[in-house]
Design a protein around this motif. Sequence first.
Motif, PDB file in Angstrom:
ATOM      1  N   LYS A   1     -38.929  19.010 -58.750  1.00 28.50           N
ATOM      2  CA  LYS A   1     -40.083  19.888 -58.826  1.00 28.50           C
ATOM      3  C   LYS A   1     -41.353  19.041 -58.916  1.00 28.50           C
ATOM      4  O   LYS A   1     -41.362  17.966 -59.522  1.00 28.50           O
ATOM      5  N   PRO A   2     -42.449  19.487 -58.317  1.00 28.10           N
ATOM      6  CA  PRO A   2     -43.687  18.696 -58.336  1.00 28.10           C
ATOM      7  C   PRO A   2     -44.163  18.401 -59.762  1.00 28.10           C
ATOM      8  O   PRO A   2     -43.982  19.213 -60.676  1.00 28.10           O
ATOM      9  N   ILE A   3     -44.767  17.247 -59.930  1.00 32.55           N
ATOM     10  CA  ILE A   3     -45.298  16.833 -61.232  1.00 32.55           C
ATOM     11  C   ILE A   3     -46.746  17.294 -61.331  1.00 32.55           C
ATOM     12  O   ILE A   3     -47.644  16.715 -60.692  1.00 32.55           O
ATOM     13  N   LYS A   4     -46.974  18.352 -62.094  1.00 34.75           N
ATOM     14  CA  LYS A   4     -48.311  18.919 -62.230  1.00 34.75           C
ATOM     15  C   LYS A   4     -48.824  18.886 -63.668  1.00 34.75           C
ATOM     16  O   LYS A   4     -49.982  19.230 -63.915  1.00 34.75           O
ATOM     17  N   LYS A   5     -47.977  18.489 -64.619  1.00 33.01           N
ATOM     18  CA  LYS A   5     -48.368  18.477 -66.025  1.00 33.01           C
ATOM     19  C   LYS A   5     -48.207  17.069 -66.592  1.00 33.01           C
ATOM     20  O   LYS A   5     -47.303  16.332 -66.204  1.00 33.01           O
ATOM     21  N   ALA A   6     -49.105  16.714 -67.503  1.00 33.04           N
ATOM     22  CA  ALA A   6     -49.017  15.410 -68.157  1.00 33.04           C
ATOM     23  C   ALA A   6     -49.332  15.561 -69.637  1.00 33.04           C
ATOM     24  O   ALA A   6     -50.240  16.311 -70.019  1.00 33.04           O
ATOM     25  N   VAL A   7     -48.581  14.847 -70.453  1.00 30.20           N
ATOM     26  CA  VAL A   7     -48.773  14.852 -71.900  1.00 30.20           C
ATOM     27  C   VAL A   7     -49.410  13.528 -72.314  1.00 30.20           C
ATOM     28  O   VAL A   7     -48.954  12.453 -71.914  1.00 30.20           O
ATOM     29  N   PHE A   8     -50.457  13.638 -73.121  1.00 24.60           N
ATOM     30  CA  PHE A   8     -51.151  12.467 -73.648  1.00 24.60           C
ATOM     31  C   PHE A   8     -51.028  12.487 -75.173  1.00 24.60           C
ATOM     32  O   PHE A   8     -51.712  13.276 -75.833  1.00 24.60           O
TER      33      PHE A   8
ATOM     34  N   ILE B   1     -45.942  11.434 -68.794  1.00 24.06           N
ATOM     35  CA  ILE B   1     -46.450  11.025 -70.101  1.00 24.06           C
ATOM     36  C   ILE B   1     -47.323   9.799 -69.893  1.00 24.06           C
ATOM     37  O   ILE B   1     -46.943   8.862 -69.177  1.00 24.06           O
ATOM     38  N   PHE B   2     -48.496   9.812 -70.527  1.00 25.39           N
ATOM     39  CA  PHE B   2     -49.408   8.676 -70.498  1.00 25.39           C
ATOM     40  C   PHE B   2     -49.650   8.188 -71.928  1.00 25.39           C
ATOM     41  O   PHE B   2     -50.076   8.974 -72.776  1.00 25.39           O
ATOM     42  N   LEU B   3     -49.406   6.931 -72.187  1.00 25.54           N
ATOM     43  CA  LEU B   3     -49.816   6.322 -73.448  1.00 25.54           C
ATOM     44  C   LEU B   3     -51.154   5.632 -73.190  1.00 25.54           C
ATOM     45  O   LEU B   3     -51.206   4.573 -72.554  1.00 25.54           O
ATOM     46  N   PRO B   4     -52.260   6.224 -73.638  1.00 22.40           N
ATOM     47  CA  PRO B   4     -53.584   5.705 -73.260  1.00 22.40           C
ATOM     48  C   PRO B   4     -53.845   4.278 -73.704  1.00 22.40           C
ATOM     49  O   PRO B   4     -54.681   3.586 -73.093  1.00 22.40           O
TER      50      PRO B   4
ATOM     51  N   TYR C   1     -44.370   7.568 -67.936  1.00 21.04           N
ATOM     52  CA  TYR C   1     -43.054   8.184 -67.788  1.00 21.04           C
ATOM     53  C   TYR C   1     -43.163   9.440 -66.931  1.00 21.04           C
ATOM     54  O   TYR C   1     -44.192  10.123 -66.938  1.00 21.04           O
ATOM     55  N   ILE C   2     -42.101   9.755 -66.221  1.00 18.47           N
ATOM     56  CA  ILE C   2     -41.894  11.074 -65.634  1.00 18.47           C
ATOM     57  C   ILE C   2     -40.526  11.534 -66.123  1.00 18.47           C
ATOM     58  O   ILE C   2     -39.514  10.883 -65.853  1.00 18.47           O
ATOM     59  N   LEU C   3     -40.506  12.651 -66.861  1.00 20.12           N
ATOM     60  CA  LEU C   3     -39.268  13.102 -67.479  1.00 20.12           C
ATOM     61  C   LEU C   3     -38.986  14.558 -67.128  1.00 20.12           C
ATOM     62  O   LEU C   3     -39.903  15.363 -66.931  1.00 20.12           O
ATOM     63  N   GLN C   4     -37.708  14.871 -67.092  1.00 22.40           N
ATOM     64  CA  GLN C   4     -37.276  16.245 -66.885  1.00 22.40           C
ATOM     65  C   GLN C   4     -37.388  17.018 -68.206  1.00 22.40           C
ATOM     66  O   GLN C   4     -37.305  16.431 -69.294  1.00 22.40           O
ATOM     67  N   PRO C   5     -37.550  18.336 -68.145  1.00 21.57           N
ATOM     68  CA  PRO C   5     -37.777  19.119 -69.369  1.00 21.57           C
ATOM     69  C   PRO C   5     -36.602  19.099 -70.343  1.00 21.57           C
ATOM     70  O   PRO C   5     -36.781  19.402 -71.523  1.00 21.57           O
ATOM     71  N   GLU C   6     -35.409  18.719 -69.874  1.00 22.93           N
ATOM     72  CA  GLU C   6     -34.242  18.658 -70.763  1.00 22.93           C
ATOM     73  C   GLU C   6     -34.441  17.673 -71.915  1.00 22.93           C
ATOM     74  O   GLU C   6     -33.775  17.766 -72.942  1.00 22.93           O
ATOM     75  N   VAL C   7     -35.377  16.713 -71.756  1.00 28.59           N
ATOM     76  CA  VAL C   7     -35.615  15.769 -72.844  1.00 28.59           C
ATOM     77  C   VAL C   7     -36.100  16.483 -74.099  1.00 28.59           C
ATOM     78  O   VAL C   7     -35.866  16.026 -75.217  1.00 28.59           O
TER      79      VAL C   7
END
Length: 297
Positions: free
Chosen positions: A8-15, A133-136, A216-222
């Motif tokens: 699925k396309p990557i449209k969300k990112a967590v900071f 996921i981005f670690l700034p 990181y790019i992770l699947q929601p199962e994490v």
Amino acid sequence: MSNASLRKPIKKAVFPVAGLGTRFLPATKAIPKEMLPIIDRPLIQYAVDEAREAGIEQLIFVTGRGKTAIVEHFDMAFELETTMADRHKSLEVLEPTRIQPGNLVTVRQQVPQGLGHAIWCARAIVGDEPFAIFLPDELMIANPGGAGCMKQMVAAYNEHGGNLISVLEVPEEDVSSYGVIAPGAKISDQVTEVTGLVEKPKREDAPSNLIISGRYILQPEVMRVLEGQEAGAGGEIQLTDAMARMIGQQPFHAVTFAGRRFDCGSKIGFLEATLALALERQDLGEEVRAMAKRLLG
């Protein structure tokens, strides 16, 4: 799980930006460390710019107390913009700080229980979508003319799906300071299968010199793994532990970043990034070189 669902396309990112920034005290007593500037842009802006370049639309900030300045940075500064417009000053410099309405979301990590816990706090917004996921603190600078780190990762994701982490090669004597991957098959010059993850191994025990480098790019199962996960190293919920449990369950690859990494969580890394980027700027480089020569005597 079908292969299509893992692409699925990557449209969300967590900071995750809830940290206290104690290594930069007293500067970070009232200012979030993510707002400390590398020349004229706060550290968080570099990560957000990288995310947008990769096609990410929704930015999810996991914040804590005293972090409102991060959100305000990406808000519309009505008084500032009005004053600048009245004085016929260009607003172009503020363009990168504008987020499409509704595309910035914040959640609170009330208790500092580790990176894994911070990511888990975003579970309701992530939903059933894969996410970045981005670690700034990890400032990733692309090679001249090249794509940013996350854009490189998204390209690999579109080809391989599943889960991906960015890695960099370091000297073998440095591996004990980082999370390190156990490599499997080499898929291409840039993409390697991941068979295991080891946190801060001894030099003689390290399975490779490829370190995890903050993207990181992770699947929601994490999220389900994190939900039931007990505390690990340091008494905190570790993201590395959760990812390790997903290896073998879903495709897992490492992408060797073609670019440079600066550890802006350390004072030396922060200063190095500032100097390196200043030297490359057309408006600053010549003067910075001359200044450095004067200071070095």
